[in-house]
Design a protein around this motif. Structure first.
Motif, PDB file in Angstrom:
ATOM      1  N   ARG A  26      79.052  19.454  38.422  1.00  0.00           N
ATOM      2  CA  ARG A  26      79.914  19.563  39.586  1.00  0.00           C
ATOM      3  C   ARG A  26      79.339  20.214  40.999  1.00  0.00           C
ATOM      4  O   ARG A  26      80.098  20.333  41.968  1.00  0.00           O
ATOM      5  CB  ARG A  26      81.251  19.960  39.145  1.00  0.00           C
ATOM      6  N   GLU A  27      78.065  20.507  40.913  1.00  0.00           N
ATOM      7  CA  GLU A  27      77.709  21.328  42.307  1.00  0.00           C
ATOM      8  C   GLU A  27      76.541  20.642  42.773  1.00  0.00           C
ATOM      9  O   GLU A  27      76.203  20.718  43.818  1.00  0.00           O
ATOM     10  CB  GLU A  27      77.553  22.509  42.011  1.00  0.00           C
ATOM     11  N   ALA A  28      75.841  19.906  42.014  1.00  0.00           N
ATOM     12  CA  ALA A  28      74.392  19.529  42.309  1.00  0.00           C
ATOM     13  C   ALA A  28      74.839  18.074  43.160  1.00  0.00           C
ATOM     14  O   ALA A  28      75.496  17.120  42.538  1.00  0.00           O
ATOM     15  CB  ALA A  28      73.515  19.188  41.470  1.00  0.00           C
ATOM     16  N   THR A  29      74.174  17.822  44.383  1.00  0.00           N
ATOM     17  CA  THR A  29      74.475  16.421  45.008  1.00  0.00           C
ATOM     18  C   THR A  29      73.279  15.712  45.244  1.00  0.00           C
ATOM     19  O   THR A  29      72.088  16.359  45.568  1.00  0.00           O
ATOM     20  CB  THR A  29      75.311  16.787  46.569  1.00  0.00           C
ATOM     21  N   ASP A  30      73.085  14.469  45.107  1.00  0.00           N
ATOM     22  CA  ASP A  30      72.111  13.654  45.687  1.00  0.00           C
ATOM     23  C   ASP A  30      70.723  13.946  44.690  1.00  0.00           C
ATOM     24  O   ASP A  30      69.784  14.409  45.284  1.00  0.00           O
ATOM     25  CB  ASP A  30      71.883  13.593  47.196  1.00  0.00           C
ATOM     26  N   LEU A  31      70.780  14.022  43.556  1.00  0.00           N
ATOM     27  CA  LEU A  31      69.651  14.240  42.780  1.00  0.00           C
ATOM     28  C   LEU A  31      68.800  13.001  42.675  1.00  0.00           C
ATOM     29  O   LEU A  31      69.318  11.815  43.224  1.00  0.00           O
ATOM     30  CB  LEU A  31      70.087  14.538  41.223  1.00  0.00           C
ATOM     31  N   GLU A  32      67.657  13.106  41.953  1.00  0.00           N
ATOM     32  CA  GLU A  32      66.811  11.858  41.778  1.00  0.00           C
ATOM     33  C   GLU A  32      67.589  10.717  40.836  1.00  0.00           C
ATOM     34  O   GLU A  32      67.352   9.630  40.926  1.00  0.00           O
ATOM     35  CB  GLU A  32      65.581  12.314  41.143  1.00  0.00           C
ATOM     36  N   SER A  33      68.347  11.308  39.962  1.00  0.00           N
ATOM     37  CA  SER A  33      69.041  10.347  39.091  1.00  0.00           C
ATOM     38  C   SER A  33      70.318  10.957  38.822  1.00  0.00           C
ATOM     39  O   SER A  33      70.450  11.925  38.266  1.00  0.00           O
ATOM     40  CB  SER A  33      68.033  10.042  37.859  1.00  0.00           C
ATOM     41  N   GLY A  34      71.578  10.118  38.830  1.00  0.00           N
ATOM     42  CA  GLY A  34      72.577  10.877  39.135  1.00  0.00           C
ATOM     43  C   GLY A  34      73.482  10.956  37.842  1.00  0.00           C
ATOM     44  O   GLY A  34      74.227  11.696  37.823  1.00  0.00           O
ATOM     45  N   PRO A  35      73.317  10.462  36.716  1.00  0.00           N
ATOM     46  CA  PRO A  35      74.273  10.592  35.574  1.00  0.00           C
ATOM     47  C   PRO A  35      74.289  11.825  34.950  1.00  0.00           C
ATOM     48  O   PRO A  35      73.103  12.570  34.842  1.00  0.00           O
ATOM     49  CB  PRO A  35      73.868   9.470  34.620  1.00  0.00           C
ATOM     50  N   ALA A  36      75.531  12.426  34.619  1.00  0.00           N
ATOM     51  CA  ALA A  36      75.509  13.635  33.661  1.00  0.00           C
ATOM     52  C   ALA A  36      74.779  13.630  32.331  1.00  0.00           C
ATOM     53  O   ALA A  36      74.332  14.430  31.807  1.00  0.00           O
ATOM     54  CB  ALA A  36      76.764  14.246  33.823  1.00  0.00           C
ATOM     55  N   ASN A  37      74.951  12.202  31.706  1.00  0.00           N
ATOM     56  CA  ASN A  37      74.231  12.012  30.392  1.00  0.00           C
ATOM     57  C   ASN A  37      72.927  11.710  30.479  1.00  0.00           C
ATOM     58  O   ASN A  37      72.621  10.574  31.449  1.00  0.00           O
ATOM     59  CB  ASN A  37      75.122  10.850  30.007  1.00  0.00           C
ATOM     60  N   THR A  38      72.014  12.370  30.092  1.00  0.00           N
ATOM     61  CA  THR A  38      70.458  12.188  30.294  1.00  0.00           C
ATOM     62  C   THR A  38      70.032  10.851  29.649  1.00  0.00           C
ATOM     63  O   THR A  38      69.132  10.435  30.246  1.00  0.00           O
ATOM     64  CB  THR A  38      69.884  13.361  29.791  1.00  0.00           C
ATOM     65  N   VAL A  39      70.611  10.508  28.535  1.00  0.00           N
ATOM     66  CA  VAL A  39      70.112   9.395  27.784  1.00  0.00           C
ATOM     67  C   VAL A  39      70.514   8.039  28.575  1.00  0.00           C
ATOM     68  O   VAL A  39      69.716   7.183  28.492  1.00  0.00           O
ATOM     69  CB  VAL A  39      70.942   9.495  26.361  1.00  0.00           C
ATOM     70  N   THR A  40      71.673   8.336  29.108  1.00  0.00           N
ATOM     71  CA  THR A  40      71.956   6.986  30.241  1.00  0.00           C
ATOM     72  C   THR A  40      70.955   7.084  31.448  1.00  0.00           C
ATOM     73  O   THR A  40      70.447   5.825  31.785  1.00  0.00           O
ATOM     74  CB  THR A  40      73.361   7.100  30.728  1.00  0.00           C
ATOM     75  N   ALA A  41      70.721   8.061  32.019  1.00  0.00           N
ATOM     76  CA  ALA A  41      69.648   8.170  33.120  1.00  0.00           C
ATOM     77  C   ALA A  41      68.383   7.682  32.530  1.00  0.00           C
ATOM     78  O   ALA A  41      67.839   7.165  33.440  1.00  0.00           O
ATOM     79  CB  ALA A  41      69.449   9.712  33.552  1.00  0.00           C
ATOM     80  N   ILE A  42      67.899   7.895  31.315  1.00  0.00           N
ATOM     81  CA  ILE A  42      66.802   7.434  30.940  1.00  0.00           C
ATOM     82  C   ILE A  42      66.817   5.787  30.506  1.00  0.00           C
ATOM     83  O   ILE A  42      65.876   5.061  30.956  1.00  0.00           O
ATOM     84  CB  ILE A  42      66.390   8.007  29.437  1.00  0.00           C
TER      85      ILE A  42
END
Lengths: 84, 111, 248
Positions: free
Chosen positions: C58-74
């Motif tokens: 809830r504080e990091a904005t505009d990352l390289e890949s947005g989801p909090a769930n890393t498996v979804t990001a992969i």
């Protein structure tokens, strides 16, 4: 020996026993039921290995979908009148 | 311990695939083989004392020790492909029963 | 004779796997892997193309890949081409089942048990609850475990309940086929849009918001809703093909 390692050993032994029963059973419907419970124990295994995504997917697919497809195939056999 | 159970499941599934004579038993052995394989792949990435790889309000920093998320993403795909294979195999088995009248491989004569 | 040969071969395979497991570089002992030496640490830190520092919920904005769930990001961002391949394999298997078991002028298979009135009406209440759970899991794929694939299968499970509890029920198959084709084509068209407007196929075009919000992670919730609809209608079509036969 903590509680979690005892659960892990019990689940592993049950997995192997159920797989052996599923391959060697004489009636087909019993083998399908053993496969379904094998799927459910594998879901517990996935939770113990800290993998919640995989556990939810395997739970929905193993219990709802694959078991019902097997039962629908065996229903076609029952319709003709043979004893399975 | 779960890793060795997965390897024994692999071996049991392969043995059933090679020696069973009933088509439904062959498809059940294929499913047991796939369950064992998925358990084995997820167990390669397990870390003792690690957390599940999701950022929540309790585990909220990226300096903690997480479990490896890459094998879990690969297994997610593998489970769904196993469902597709099983559905196609069972459709073939249903048509085989309607044509030959039996599920055993030895009793299907020449037609 | 054949059984003994199969047994020897299987034992040999198991022996080879176990001796390859003992303390290699590729297979460390169970539970003692070092994630920092693998490429998965870059997926966890979102630092494949550069280093954003420490990531706080809830504080990091505009990352390289947005989801909090890393498996979804992969699955949906770093390796979404593999997800396109998986959707194709499901489409091929559903096509095969429809070709083998389909036909024209179909009716339900006659069985020798008939559900009574209470079962037929009471299952409609449960159908709504299961459908709602499936849609919830499919939408929140970037915050909680789950995603498009289990959500779609839950939607198909609700249709399976209606098929099992009623003897004469048949869903509207034509609507399901149109929905499946539209969702599958929309996924490919979104990928081609990324190729035309951005720089590579299946690029995330919207911006990733704050980590952990509902409207974050760019296009990934939209992609997961499309995948959930596609998988759900596909598996409903497979179930309908298994329970019908030729006739009038």
């Amino acid at each position: 020996m903590t509680l979690i390692s005892i659960v892990e050993i019990v689940i592993s032994v049950l997995l192997v026993v159920l797989a052996f029963l599923a391959i060697n059973s004489k009636s087909l419907i019993k083998a399908v039921m053993f496969l379904s419970s094998l799927s459910m124990l594998a879901v517990i295994g996935f939770v113990l290995m800290k993998a919640p995504d995989v556990a939810v997917t395997e739970a929905v697919i193993g219990s709802g979908l694959v078991t019902s497809l097997f039962v629908f195939t065996l229903l076609a056999v029952r319709k003709v009148g043979n004893k399975i | 311990m779960l890793q060795y159970a997965a390897i024994v499941l692999l071996m049991l599934g392969l043995y059933g695939l090679l020696t069973q004579r009933n088509i439904i038993k062959i498809i059940i052995s294929l499913n047991i083989l796939e369950i064992g394989l998925n358990l084995f792949i997820v167990s390669v990435g397990f870390v003792d004392g690690g957390l599940a790889p999701i950022f929540t309000s309790v585990n909220n920093s990226s300096n903690l020790v997480f479990v490896d998320p890459l094998p879990q993403a690969l297994v997610l795909t593998a489970i769904v492909i196993g469902v597709g294979t099983t559905a196609l195999g069972l459709a073939l088995a249903k048509n085989i029963y309607q044509k030959y009248g039996t599920f055993e491989i030895d009793e299907m004569g020449e037609e | 004779m054949k059984n003994i040969l199969a047994l020897v071969f299987t034992l040999f395979l198991g022996f080879m796997i176990i001796t390859a497991l003992s303390n290699n570089d590729a297979f460390p002992k169970y539970g003692e892997t070092d994630v920092i030496t693998r490429v998965s640490q870059k997926y966890l830190d979102r630092s494949v193309n550069g280093n954003p520092g420490e990531i706080v919920f809830r504080e990091a904005t505009d990352l390289e890949s947005g989801p909090a769930n890393t498996v979804t990001a992969i699955v949906a961002d770093y390796r979404s081409f593999d997800t396109l391949g998986e959707v194709t394999v499901l489409f091929i298997s559903s096509l095969g089942v429809a070709l083998l078991l389909g036909g024209t002028k179909q009716r339900r298979i006659e069985l020798d048990f008939h559900p009574n009135f209470m079962l037929r009406v009471g299952s409609r209440a449960l159908f709504g609850i299961i459908l709602m759970t499936g849609i919830y899991i499919s939408i929140h794929g970037h915050l909680t475990p789950g995603g498009g694939f289990p959500g779609g299968t839950m939607i198909a499970s609700s249709m399976l309940l209606l098929y099992l509890a009623d003897d004469e029920f048949r869903a509207k198959i034509k609507g399901f086929k149109i929905l499946e084709s539209a969702a599958g084509s929309a996924y490919v068209i979104i990928g081609l849009l990324g190729l035309l407007l951005g720089s590579y196929f299946l690029e995330n075009l919207l911006n990733n918001g704050v980590l952990g919000d509902l409207f974050s992670a760019g296009m990934i919730p939209i992609i997961y809703v499309l995948i959930g609809l596609k998988v759900g209608s596909e598996i409903s079509g497979v179930i309908d093909n298994f329970l019908t036969e030729e006739g009038v």
